[in-house]
Scaffold this motif. Structure first.
Motif, PDB file in Angstrom:
ATOM      1  N   UNK A   1       0.851  -1.226   0.083  1.00  0.00           N
ATOM      2  CA  UNK A   1      -0.024  -0.072   0.055  1.00  0.00           C
ATOM      3  C   UNK A   1       0.893   1.166  -0.078  1.00  0.00           C
ATOM      4  N   UNK A   2       1.776   1.372  -1.278  1.00  0.00           N
ATOM      5  CA  UNK A   2       2.605   2.539  -1.108  1.00  0.00           C
ATOM      6  C   UNK A   2       1.943   3.943  -1.150  1.00  0.00           C
ATOM      7  N   UNK A   3       0.752   3.964  -1.629  1.00  0.00           N
ATOM      8  CA  UNK A   3       0.042   5.293  -1.423  1.00  0.00           C
ATOM      9  C   UNK A   3      -0.214   5.594   0.019  1.00  0.00           C
ATOM     10  N   UNK A   4      -0.437   4.738   0.941  1.00  0.00           N
ATOM     11  CA  UNK A   4      -0.715   5.138   2.324  1.00  0.00           C
ATOM     12  C   UNK A   4       0.531   5.665   3.101  1.00  0.00           C
ATOM     13  N   UNK A   5       1.780   5.531   2.409  1.00  0.00           N
ATOM     14  CA  UNK A   5       2.999   6.060   3.023  1.00  0.00           C
ATOM     15  C   UNK A   5       2.848   7.565   3.441  1.00  0.00           C
ATOM     16  N   UNK A   6       2.881   7.994   4.821  1.00  0.00           N
ATOM     17  CA  UNK A   6       2.854   9.378   5.209  1.00  0.00           C
ATOM     18  C   UNK A   6       4.086  10.226   4.844  1.00  0.00           C
ATOM     19  N   UNK A   7       3.583  11.526   4.856  1.00  0.00           N
ATOM     20  CA  UNK A   7       4.488  12.591   4.793  1.00  0.00           C
ATOM     21  C   UNK A   7       4.060  13.797   5.734  1.00  0.00           C
ATOM     22  N   UNK A   8       5.063  14.684   5.871  1.00  0.00           N
ATOM     23  CA  UNK A   8       4.593  15.999   6.914  1.00  0.00           C
ATOM     24  C   UNK A   8       5.727  16.673   7.078  1.00  0.00           C
ATOM     25  N   UNK A   9       5.883  17.324   8.138  1.00  0.00           N
ATOM     26  CA  UNK A   9       6.636  18.343   8.606  1.00  0.00           C
ATOM     27  C   UNK A   9       7.900  17.916   9.312  1.00  0.00           C
ATOM     28  N   UNK A  10       9.101  18.473   8.993  1.00  0.00           N
ATOM     29  CA  UNK A  10      10.351  18.065   9.840  1.00  0.00           C
ATOM     30  C   UNK A  10      10.436  18.738  11.059  1.00  0.00           C
ATOM     31  N   UNK A  11      10.618  17.829  11.955  1.00  0.00           N
ATOM     32  CA  UNK A  11      10.824  18.550  13.387  1.00  0.00           C
ATOM     33  C   UNK A  11      11.871  17.793  14.381  1.00  0.00           C
TER      34      UNK A  11
ATOM     35  N   UNK B   1       6.574  -0.485   0.309  1.00  0.00           N
ATOM     36  CA  UNK B   1       5.585  -1.558   0.372  1.00  0.00           C
ATOM     37  C   UNK B   1       5.024  -1.844   1.733  1.00  0.00           C
ATOM     38  N   UNK B   2       5.312  -1.509   2.877  1.00  0.00           N
ATOM     39  CA  UNK B   2       5.137  -1.962   3.951  1.00  0.00           C
ATOM     40  C   UNK B   2       4.462  -0.896   5.056  1.00  0.00           C
ATOM     41  N   UNK B   3       3.794   0.151   4.262  1.00  0.00           N
ATOM     42  CA  UNK B   3       3.267   1.435   5.066  1.00  0.00           C
ATOM     43  C   UNK B   3       2.489   0.916   6.185  1.00  0.00           C
ATOM     44  N   UNK B   4       1.727  -0.070   6.026  1.00  0.00           N
ATOM     45  CA  UNK B   4       0.493  -0.501   6.647  1.00  0.00           C
ATOM     46  C   UNK B   4       0.831  -1.376   8.163  1.00  0.00           C
ATOM     47  N   UNK B   5       2.401  -1.740   8.206  1.00  0.00           N
ATOM     48  CA  UNK B   5       3.065  -2.169   9.247  1.00  0.00           C
ATOM     49  C   UNK B   5       3.741  -1.297  10.000  1.00  0.00           C
TER      50      UNK B   5
ATOM     51  N   UNK C   1       6.622   1.815  15.030  1.00  0.00           N
ATOM     52  CA  UNK C   1       6.897   3.262  14.263  1.00  0.00           C
ATOM     53  C   UNK C   1       5.430   3.423  13.879  1.00  0.00           C
ATOM     54  N   UNK C   2       4.521   4.524  14.448  1.00  0.00           N
ATOM     55  CA  UNK C   2       3.369   4.941  14.137  1.00  0.00           C
ATOM     56  C   UNK C   2       3.154   5.283  12.602  1.00  0.00           C
ATOM     57  N   UNK C   3       1.825   5.093  12.207  1.00  0.00           N
ATOM     58  CA  UNK C   3       1.750   5.344  10.776  1.00  0.00           C
ATOM     59  C   UNK C   3       1.785   6.838  10.364  1.00  0.00           C
ATOM     60  N   UNK C   4       1.924   7.585  11.279  1.00  0.00           N
ATOM     61  CA  UNK C   4       1.830   9.158  11.151  1.00  0.00           C
ATOM     62  C   UNK C   4       3.503   9.536  10.777  1.00  0.00           C
ATOM     63  N   UNK C   5       4.474   8.759  11.049  1.00  0.00           N
ATOM     64  CA  UNK C   5       5.706   8.902  11.101  1.00  0.00           C
ATOM     65  C   UNK C   5       6.369   8.621   9.563  1.00  0.00           C
ATOM     66  N   UNK C   6       6.980   9.532   8.958  1.00  0.00           N
ATOM     67  CA  UNK C   6       7.331   9.238   7.514  1.00  0.00           C
ATOM     68  C   UNK C   6       8.438   8.380   7.339  1.00  0.00           C
ATOM     69  N   UNK C   7       8.569   7.686   6.203  1.00  0.00           N
ATOM     70  CA  UNK C   7       9.673   6.409   5.928  1.00  0.00           C
ATOM     71  C   UNK C   7      11.085   7.313   6.351  1.00  0.00           C
ATOM     72  N   UNK C   8      11.125   8.596   5.783  1.00  0.00           N
ATOM     73  CA  UNK C   8      12.439   9.308   5.771  1.00  0.00           C
ATOM     74  C   UNK C   8      13.023   9.527   7.379  1.00  0.00           C
ATOM     75  N   UNK C   9      12.313   9.078   8.288  1.00  0.00           N
ATOM     76  CA  UNK C   9      12.557   9.147   9.657  1.00  0.00           C
ATOM     77  C   UNK C   9      13.131   7.830  10.307  1.00  0.00           C
TER      78      UNK C   9
END
Length: 201
Positions: free
Chosen positions: A43-53, A86-90, A106-114
């Protein structure tokens, strides 16, 4: 030979899904002693993005110094799993091999870049300590829901029950009760989605 076989399974991310009672989220277990593999849903489309902090993780260590020859390979396998789009739901994943258990959330609101900076800081702390019997790093509380909670706990005694208890607390959006002392806080820059607002009806 055995060590090479186990490491190859880590890097191949062989997955066995263990089911727990309905009140707990399912935990995906990368079982390094098993050849069984389950294809996870993509479910790649569910991978989150957001603000850097910049956020503060609490780091705990307990027990005498110890070593585990598969620790670094297991951490790298776990990091690779979380980095895979590929593993955004896990969000709740464990690794078990011999007497080593690593439980993570790692919560679903945390982006892969983290993922990379989180694991890099954990590895750096472990290297500076020389590794101990139990190690935990968590980001939780202060209004964070499970989607914005992060935690990794390592146990070298073979006690998977303790690590699962910690992991489930993170899955509920709670800070885990961890034995040992907070040796430090670790500042890490992460990317996370904004907390969703709820509307009262």
């Amino acid at each position: 030979m055995i060590r090479s076989f186990l490491i190859s399974i880590v890097l191949a991310l062989a997955v066995a899904v263990h089911c727990y009672p309905a009140q707990y989220p399912k935990i995906t277990v990368l079982d390094l002693t098993s050849r069984n593999a389950v294809q996870l849903e993509s479910r790649q489309e569910l991978c989150p993005s957001g603000d850097q902090r910049s956020v503060s993780f609490e780091f705990y260590a307990s027990g005498a110094n110890s070593t585990h020859e598969l620790l670094q390979d297991a951490l790298q396998g776990l990091q690779s799993f979380f980095e895979d789009p590929d593993y955004c739901l896990k969000d709740m994943v464990s690794i078990r091999v011999l007497d080593l258990t690593i439980a993570s959330f790692i919560g679903k609101g945390v982006a892969k870049s983290s993922v990379k900076p989180i694991f890099s800081q954990l590895k750096e702390k472990i290297s500076s300590l020389g590794m101990v019997h139990g190690t935990t790093m968590q980001l939780c509380g202060n209004g964070r829901t499970s989607e914005h909670t992060v935690g990794i706990t390592i146990d070298t005694s073979g006690d998977a029950t303790a690590t699962e208890k910690i992991q489930r607390a993170w899955g509920r959006g709670e800070c885990a009760e961890v034995s040992g002392l907070v040796t430090s806080t670790v500042e890490i820059s992460i990317e996370e989605a904004a907390v969703a607002e709820t509307t009262q009806i």
